[in-house]
Design a protein around this motif. Structure first.
Motif, PDB file in Angstrom:
ATOM      1  N   MET A   1       1.704   3.698  -6.195  1.00 20.38           N
ATOM      2  CA  MET A   1       2.046   2.370  -5.742  1.00 20.38           C
ATOM      3  C   MET A   1       2.353   2.437  -4.247  1.00 20.38           C
ATOM      4  O   MET A   1       3.034   3.338  -3.786  1.00 20.38           O
ATOM      5  N   MET A   2       1.856   1.461  -3.523  1.00 26.33           N
ATOM      6  CA  MET A   2       2.074   1.417  -2.077  1.00 26.33           C
ATOM      7  C   MET A   2       3.428   0.777  -1.769  1.00 26.33           C
ATOM      8  O   MET A   2       3.815  -0.186  -2.420  1.00 26.33           O
ATOM      9  N   PRO A   3       4.160   1.295  -0.773  1.00 24.66           N
ATOM     10  CA  PRO A   3       5.432   0.682  -0.384  1.00 24.66           C
ATOM     11  C   PRO A   3       5.228  -0.761   0.079  1.00 24.66           C
ATOM     12  O   PRO A   3       4.286  -1.061   0.814  1.00 24.66           O
ATOM     13  N   GLU A   4       6.112  -1.652  -0.336  1.00 27.10           N
ATOM     14  CA  GLU A   4       5.983  -3.065   0.000  1.00 27.10           C
ATOM     15  C   GLU A   4       6.240  -3.342   1.477  1.00 27.10           C
ATOM     16  O   GLU A   4       5.767  -4.330   2.014  1.00 27.10           O
ATOM     17  N   ASN A   5       7.030  -2.505   2.148  1.00 28.95           N
ATOM     18  CA  ASN A   5       7.395  -2.776   3.540  1.00 28.95           C
ATOM     19  C   ASN A   5       6.367  -2.279   4.551  1.00 28.95           C
ATOM     20  O   ASN A   5       6.593  -2.351   5.748  1.00 28.95           O
ATOM     21  N   ARG A   6       5.255  -1.754   4.080  1.00 28.89           N
ATOM     22  CA  ARG A   6       4.212  -1.274   5.001  1.00 28.89           C
ATOM     23  C   ARG A   6       3.495  -2.436   5.659  1.00 28.89           C
ATOM     24  O   ARG A   6       3.357  -3.508   5.106  1.00 28.89           O
ATOM     25  N   GLY A   7       3.000  -2.175   6.844  1.00 23.57           N
ATOM     26  CA  GLY A   7       2.188  -3.170   7.533  1.00 23.57           C
ATOM     27  C   GLY A   7       0.746  -3.095   7.065  1.00 23.57           C
ATOM     28  O   GLY A   7       0.397  -2.340   6.160  1.00 23.57           O
ATOM     29  N   PHE A   8      -0.118  -3.876   7.719  1.00 19.93           N
ATOM     30  CA  PHE A   8      -1.538  -3.908   7.357  1.00 19.93           C
ATOM     31  C   PHE A   8      -2.158  -2.552   7.665  1.00 19.93           C
ATOM     32  O   PHE A   8      -1.822  -1.940   8.668  1.00 19.93           O
ATOM     33  N   PRO A   9      -3.070  -2.050   6.914  1.00 23.42           N
ATOM     34  CA  PRO A   9      -3.523  -2.519   5.608  1.00 23.42           C
ATOM     35  C   PRO A   9      -2.671  -1.906   4.493  1.00 23.42           C
ATOM     36  O   PRO A   9      -2.744  -0.712   4.221  1.00 23.42           O
ATOM     37  N   GLN A  10      -1.878  -2.704   3.884  1.00 20.82           N
ATOM     38  CA  GLN A  10      -0.915  -2.253   2.888  1.00 20.82           C
ATOM     39  C   GLN A  10      -1.584  -1.656   1.658  1.00 20.82           C
ATOM     40  O   GLN A  10      -1.043  -0.755   1.037  1.00 20.82           O
ATOM     41  N   PHE A  11      -2.755  -2.123   1.304  1.00 17.24           N
ATOM     42  CA  PHE A  11      -3.421  -1.725   0.063  1.00 17.24           C
ATOM     43  C   PHE A  11      -4.291  -0.477   0.204  1.00 17.24           C
ATOM     44  O   PHE A  11      -4.891  -0.037  -0.761  1.00 17.24           O
TER      45      PHE A  11
ATOM     46  N   ARG B   1      -2.848   5.791   3.564  1.00 15.35           N
ATOM     47  CA  ARG B   1      -2.931   6.309   4.934  1.00 15.35           C
ATOM     48  C   ARG B   1      -3.773   7.587   4.963  1.00 15.35           C
ATOM     49  O   ARG B   1      -3.878   8.305   3.965  1.00 15.35           O
ATOM     50  N   LYS B   2      -4.344   7.883   6.134  1.00 18.07           N
ATOM     51  CA  LYS B   2      -5.132   9.099   6.320  1.00 18.07           C
ATOM     52  C   LYS B   2      -4.257  10.310   6.024  1.00 18.07           C
ATOM     53  O   LYS B   2      -3.119  10.387   6.465  1.00 18.07           O
ATOM     54  N   GLY B   3      -4.779  11.222   5.206  1.00 19.42           N
ATOM     55  CA  GLY B   3      -4.065  12.428   4.846  1.00 19.42           C
ATOM     56  C   GLY B   3      -3.191  12.289   3.608  1.00 19.42           C
ATOM     57  O   GLY B   3      -2.625  13.274   3.149  1.00 19.42           O
ATOM     58  N   ALA B   4      -3.066  11.082   3.072  1.00 20.35           N
ATOM     59  CA  ALA B   4      -2.245  10.885   1.873  1.00 20.35           C
ATOM     60  C   ALA B   4      -2.945  11.497   0.667  1.00 20.35           C
ATOM     61  O   ALA B   4      -4.173  11.535   0.594  1.00 20.35           O
ATOM     62  N   GLU B   5      -2.134  12.023  -0.251  1.00 21.76           N
ATOM     63  CA  GLU B   5      -2.695  12.564  -1.490  1.00 21.76           C
ATOM     64  C   GLU B   5      -2.836  11.438  -2.495  1.00 21.76           C
ATOM     65  O   GLU B   5      -1.893  10.683  -2.710  1.00 21.76           O
ATOM     66  N   ILE B   6      -4.022  11.318  -3.068  1.00 20.56           N
ATOM     67  CA  ILE B   6      -4.243  10.285  -4.072  1.00 20.56           C
ATOM     68  C   ILE B   6      -4.837  10.932  -5.320  1.00 20.56           C
ATOM     69  O   ILE B   6      -5.414  12.012  -5.254  1.00 20.56           O
ATOM     70  N   GLU B   7      -4.665  10.256  -6.443  1.00 20.66           N
ATOM     71  CA  GLU B   7      -5.255  10.697  -7.703  1.00 20.66           C
ATOM     72  C   GLU B   7      -6.081   9.553  -8.270  1.00 20.66           C
ATOM     73  O   GLU B   7      -5.711   8.390  -8.127  1.00 20.66           O
ATOM     74  N   VAL B   8      -7.171   9.904  -8.902  1.00 16.30           N
ATOM     75  CA  VAL B   8      -8.013   8.916  -9.572  1.00 16.30           C
ATOM     76  C   VAL B   8      -8.104   9.339 -11.029  1.00 16.30           C
ATOM     77  O   VAL B   8      -8.408  10.492 -11.323  1.00 16.30           O
TER      78      VAL B   8
END
Length: 81
Positions: free
Chosen positions: A1-11, A14-21
């Protein structure tokens, strides 16, 4: 889940973030769609059908289908955690 307080593009992560599919079994929505379609046709006889997407019966159809898809996604989420 993305933090609500982030600026654009919130969805977008970020570059380098670890994600799972995660992929689950295909959801069979066909029976639900057929049932919702029959309910809609009952509420909106042939002469009243229109392309107006704000028509209450169409809004209800979209809400029901969206709810069904969300339940499938939540179910997948519970299986992978």
């Amino acid at each position: 889940m993305m933090p609500e307080n982030r600026g654009f593009p919130q969805f977008i992560p970020r570059k380098g973030a670890e994600i799972e599919v995660h992929f689950g079994d295909p959801a069979s929505l066909r029976a639900d769609v057929i049932l919702l379609r029959k309910q809609w046709e009952h509420k909106c006889p042939v002469g009243r059908k229109s392309a107006n997407l704000d028509e209450p019966a169409l809004c209800e159809l979209r809400e029901c289908l969206t709810s069904r898809v969300q339940r499938e996604m939540e179910s997948l989420g519970r299986r992978v955690t």
